[in-house]
Motif scaffolding. Structure first.
Motif, mmCIF file in Angstrom:
data_model
loop_
_atom_site.group_PDB
_atom_site.id
_atom_site.type_symbol
_atom_site.label_atom_id
_atom_site.label_comp_id
_atom_site.label_asym_id
_atom_site.label_seq_id
_atom_site.Cartn_x
_atom_site.Cartn_y
_atom_site.Cartn_z
ATOM 1 N N UNK A 338 0.823 -1.206 0.000
ATOM 2 C CA UNK A 338 0.000 0.000 0.000
ATOM 3 C C UNK A 338 0.864 1.267 0.000
ATOM 4 N N UNK A 339 2.019 1.219 0.669
ATOM 5 C CA UNK A 339 2.939 2.370 0.622
ATOM 6 C C UNK A 339 3.409 2.621 -0.801
ATOM 7 N N UNK A 340 3.777 1.543 -1.504
ATOM 8 C CA UNK A 340 4.197 1.680 -2.903
ATOM 9 C C UNK A 340 3.070 2.240 -3.766
ATOM 10 N N UNK A 341 1.843 1.745 -3.527
ATOM 11 C CA UNK A 341 0.693 2.195 -4.317
ATOM 12 C C UNK A 341 0.410 3.682 -4.073
ATOM 13 N N UNK A 342 0.491 4.113 -2.815
ATOM 14 C CA UNK A 342 0.237 5.520 -2.491
ATOM 15 C C UNK A 342 1.301 6.407 -3.110
ATOM 16 N N UNK A 343 2.572 5.984 -3.000
ATOM 17 C CA UNK A 343 3.659 6.791 -3.565
ATOM 18 C C UNK A 343 3.498 6.939 -5.071
ATOM 19 N N UNK A 344 3.168 5.833 -5.749
ATOM 20 C CA UNK A 344 3.040 5.885 -7.210
ATOM 21 C C UNK A 344 1.812 6.679 -7.638
ATOM 22 N N UNK A 345 0.669 6.435 -6.967
ATOM 23 C CA UNK A 345 -0.575 7.114 -7.352
ATOM 24 C C UNK A 345 -0.503 8.612 -7.078
ATOM 25 N N UNK A 346 0.228 9.008 -6.048
ATOM 26 C CA UNK A 346 0.320 10.434 -5.709
ATOM 27 C C UNK A 346 1.018 11.232 -6.800
ATOM 28 N N UNK A 347 1.820 10.563 -7.631
ATOM 29 C CA UNK A 347 2.564 11.254 -8.688
ATOM 30 C C UNK A 347 1.850 11.194 -10.039
ATOM 31 N N UNK A 348 0.699 10.519 -10.098
ATOM 32 C CA UNK A 348 -0.043 10.430 -11.353
ATOM 33 C C UNK A 348 -0.598 11.805 -11.731
ATOM 34 N N UNK A 349 -0.473 12.146 -13.000
ATOM 35 C CA UNK A 349 -0.931 13.453 -13.466
ATOM 36 C C UNK A 349 -2.425 13.469 -13.732
ATOM 37 N N UNK A 350 -2.969 12.337 -14.082
ATOM 38 C CA UNK A 350 -4.410 12.278 -14.379
ATOM 39 C C UNK A 350 -5.155 11.734 -13.157
ATOM 40 N N UNK A 351 -5.947 10.697 -13.324
ATOM 41 C CA UNK A 351 -6.728 10.150 -12.214
ATOM 42 C C UNK A 351 -5.822 9.447 -11.207
ATOM 43 N N UNK A 352 -6.021 9.749 -9.923
ATOM 44 C CA UNK A 352 -5.250 9.113 -8.852
ATOM 45 C C UNK A 352 -6.168 8.152 -8.103
ATOM 46 N N UNK A 353 -5.813 6.883 -8.117
ATOM 47 C CA UNK A 353 -6.690 5.911 -7.462
ATOM 48 C C UNK A 353 -5.902 4.694 -6.999
ATOM 49 N N UNK A 354 -6.476 4.035 -5.987
ATOM 50 C CA UNK A 354 -5.975 2.744 -5.500
ATOM 51 C C UNK A 354 -7.182 1.855 -5.256
ATOM 52 N N UNK A 355 -7.144 0.674 -5.826
ATOM 53 C CA UNK A 355 -8.223 -0.297 -5.625
ATOM 54 C C UNK A 355 -7.632 -1.549 -4.997
#
Length: 434
Positions: A338-355
Motif C-alpha cells: 500500500x505504501x508503494x501504491x500511495x507513492x506511485x498514485x500520488x505522482x499520477x498526473x491524471x486520475x489518482x486511485x488505489x483499488x
C-alpha cells in the motif's frame, strides 16, 4: 611459453568480461546453484578462444573470438538481449581502446609481438591492467551492483591497481633491451601474474564486505519500519477498542439526551452531543473486516491517500482467512504494497486511485490480494523484476523483495504487472495452517 602466454591472456580476458557483465546482469539459475557448471562453461570458452589465437589468423580472431565471448555472455547471464549485447560491445570497445592506447604510447617493435617471449606476456598484462582499471571505474559510475561503493573508499582502493600498474610499466620499460634467461623470465612472469591476482582478490574481498554491509542495511531498514508500523497499529487497535466502547455506550448517551430534552435542559443536550461528536470523530474507523490489524492498516492508508487526493476503493470479502499470517508479516506485506501504491498514485498526473480487493480463492486454499493503482513515472526494473518508481539514489526495491520473501514463507508468491498507466500487484498467500 607461447601457449602459456595465450592461455593467460584468454583467462584474464574471460575474467574481465565476467566481472564487467556481473555488475549489470544476474547469472542464470543453473550457474547460480552450480559452480561446476559455470567453471565448465568458462573452460570451454577459454579453450575455444585459445585455439583461435594459437592459429595466428587475424581474420579468424576478429570474427570468432568476439562470437565466443558474446556466446559466453548470452549463456551465462540473463536479461534483455539488447542490453546484454550493448554491454558486451562496451566491453569490446574498452579492450580495443586499451590496446590502441598501448600501441600509441609504447610503439612496440616486431620482436615484442612474438607470442613466445616474456615481452609479449608483459604487454598483455599491461593492456589487461589498463582494461581492469577502466572497468572498475565504469562499474562504479554506472553499474547496478548491490554494493556500497563510497567514492572516497574506492579512490583509496584504487591505489592498489594504479601502483601495481606503475610497477609493471617500469619493469616492462627496463627489460625491453635485456635478454632474460628462462629462470628469470619464469620468476618475472610468476611475480606479475600474482600481482594481477592480488589486485583481483583485494577488490573481490572489498566488494564482498561492502555487499554484507548493504544486506545488513536492508535488514535494518526493514526492522525499523516494522517496529514503527507495529507501534502505530497497536495504537490503532487501542483506538478501535475505544470506538467499540463508544458504540456500546451510545444507548446510555441517547437516554441522557432524552432526559435532558424532557427537562428542557438544552445546554446539557448541546454539550453532551458536542462531546459525543468529538469522541466519534476521533475514534471513527471504517469497518473493512473483522481482523483488527488489517482493518486499522486499511483505515490508516485510506487517510494517508486522502491527503494526496487519491481515491481509494478497499474491499475485504467476508470470511477471508488470515489467521495463519503473523502480525508482523501481515503489517510488512500489506504495508509495503500500500505504501508503494500511495507513492506511485500520488505522482499520477491524471486520475489518482488505489483499488484493493482481498478475497478467498475457491480452490487450493489461497487468500488473494489484488492492488491496482495509477502511476506516472517509469518503474525501475532489474532483469524483469520491479524495483521502484523512485528516481533519486538510495535503497530501492526492499519493500517488494520483502513481500516476495514473506509470501514464499507462506507458500505463496507476488506478481507485478503494468498496463499503460496502471500498476497491478497480485499477492497469493496459502491459508493452510500446515
Amino acid at each position: 611459453m607461447e601457449i602459456f602466454n595465450i592461455v593467460t591472456g584468454c583467462v584474464i580476458e574471460m575474467y574481465l568480461l565476467h566481472f564487467f557483465l556481473f555488475n549489470y546482469f544476474e547469472k542464470r539459475e543453473v550457474f547460480k546453484h552450480s559452480v561446476w557448471a559455470m567453471i565448465v562453461l568458462q573452460i570451454v570458452a577459454i579453450s575455444m578462444e585459445t585455439l583461435c589465437n594459437s592459429l595466428h589468423n587475424v581474420i579468424l580472431n576478429l570474427i570468432f573470438v568476439p562470437v565466443i565471448l558474446a556466446s559466453y555472455a548470452m549463456i551465462m547471464f540473463r536479461g534483455k538481449i539488447g542490453h546484454r549485447l550493448f554491454c558486451f560491445f562496451m566491453y569490446i570497445i574498452i579492450l580495443d581502446c586499451c590496446e590502441f592506447i598501448f600501441i600509441i604510447i609504447w610503439q612496440p617493435d616486431a620482436d615484442s609481438v612474438d607470442m613466445g617471449n616474456v615481452k609479449f606476456l608483459l604487454q598483455t598484462l599491461l593492456i589487461k591492467f589498463i582494461s581492469y582499471i577502466i572497468i572498475l571505474l565504469v562499474n562504479h559510475l554506472v553499474g547496478k551492483q548491490k554494493r556500497i561503493m563510497d567514492s572516497k573508499v574506492l579512490m583509496m582502493y584504487m591505489f592498489i591497481p594504479v601502483s601495481s600498474f606503475s610497477v609493471l610499466v617500469g619493469t616492462y620499460c627496463s627489460i625491453m633491451e635485456i635478454d632474460l634467461t628462462w629462470q628469470q623470465s619464469l620468476a618475472l612472469v610468476s611475480s606479475f601474474c600474482f600481482l594481477f591476482l592480488g589486485n583481483i582478490v583485494s577488490f573481490y574481498a572489498f566488494e564482498n564486505y561492502s555487499e554484507r554491509i548493504f544486506q545488513n542495511m536492508q535488514q535494518n531498514v526493514i526492522i525499523v519500519k516494522q517496529k514503527k508500523d507495529m507501534e502505530f497499529y497497536m495504537q490503532a487497535t487501542e483506538q478501535e477498542g475505544r470506538q467499540k466502547k463508544l458504540m456500546h455506550d451510545i444507548n446510555n448517551y441517547i437516554k441522557m439526551i432524552t432526559h435532558f430534552a424532557k427537562t428542557e435542559d438544552y445546554n446539557s443536550v448541546r454539550r453532551l452531543c458536542s462531546e459525543i461528536s468529538g469522541e466519534m470523530e476521533e475514534s471513527m474507523q471504517h469497518i473493512y473486516c473483522n481482523n483488527p490489524i488489517l482493518n486499522s492498516m486499511l483505515n490508516e492508508k485510506r487517510v494517508e491517500a486522502d491527503r494526496y487526493g487519491i481515491t481509494t476503493e478497499f474491499y475485504v470479502e467476508p470470511g477471508v482467512v488470515l489467521g495463519a499470517i503473523s502480525m508482523t508479516d501481515m503489517i510488512a506485506m500489506f504495508g509495503n504494497l500500500l505504501d508503494n501504491a500511495i507513492r506511485a498514485a500520488s505522482e499520477a498526473k491524471e486520475e489518482k486511485y488505489i483499488k484493493l480487493h482481498i478475497y478467498m480463492k475457491e480452490v487450493g486454499g489461497f487468500c488473494v490480494t489484488k492492488i491496482v493503482n495509477s502511476f506516472e513515472r517509469v518503474i525501475q526494473e532489474n532483469n524483469g523484476k520491479f524495483l521502484s518508481t523512485k528516481t533519486e539514489d538510495g535503497v530501492h526495491g526492499i519493500g517488494i523483495q520483502n513481500v516476495n520473501q514473506i509470501a514464499e514463507k507462506y507458500g505463496g508468491y507476488l506478481t507485478c504487472t503494468t498496463h499503460q498507466k496502471e500498476f497491478e500487484a497480485l499477492l497469493l498467500i496459502s491459508t493452510d495452517d500446515e
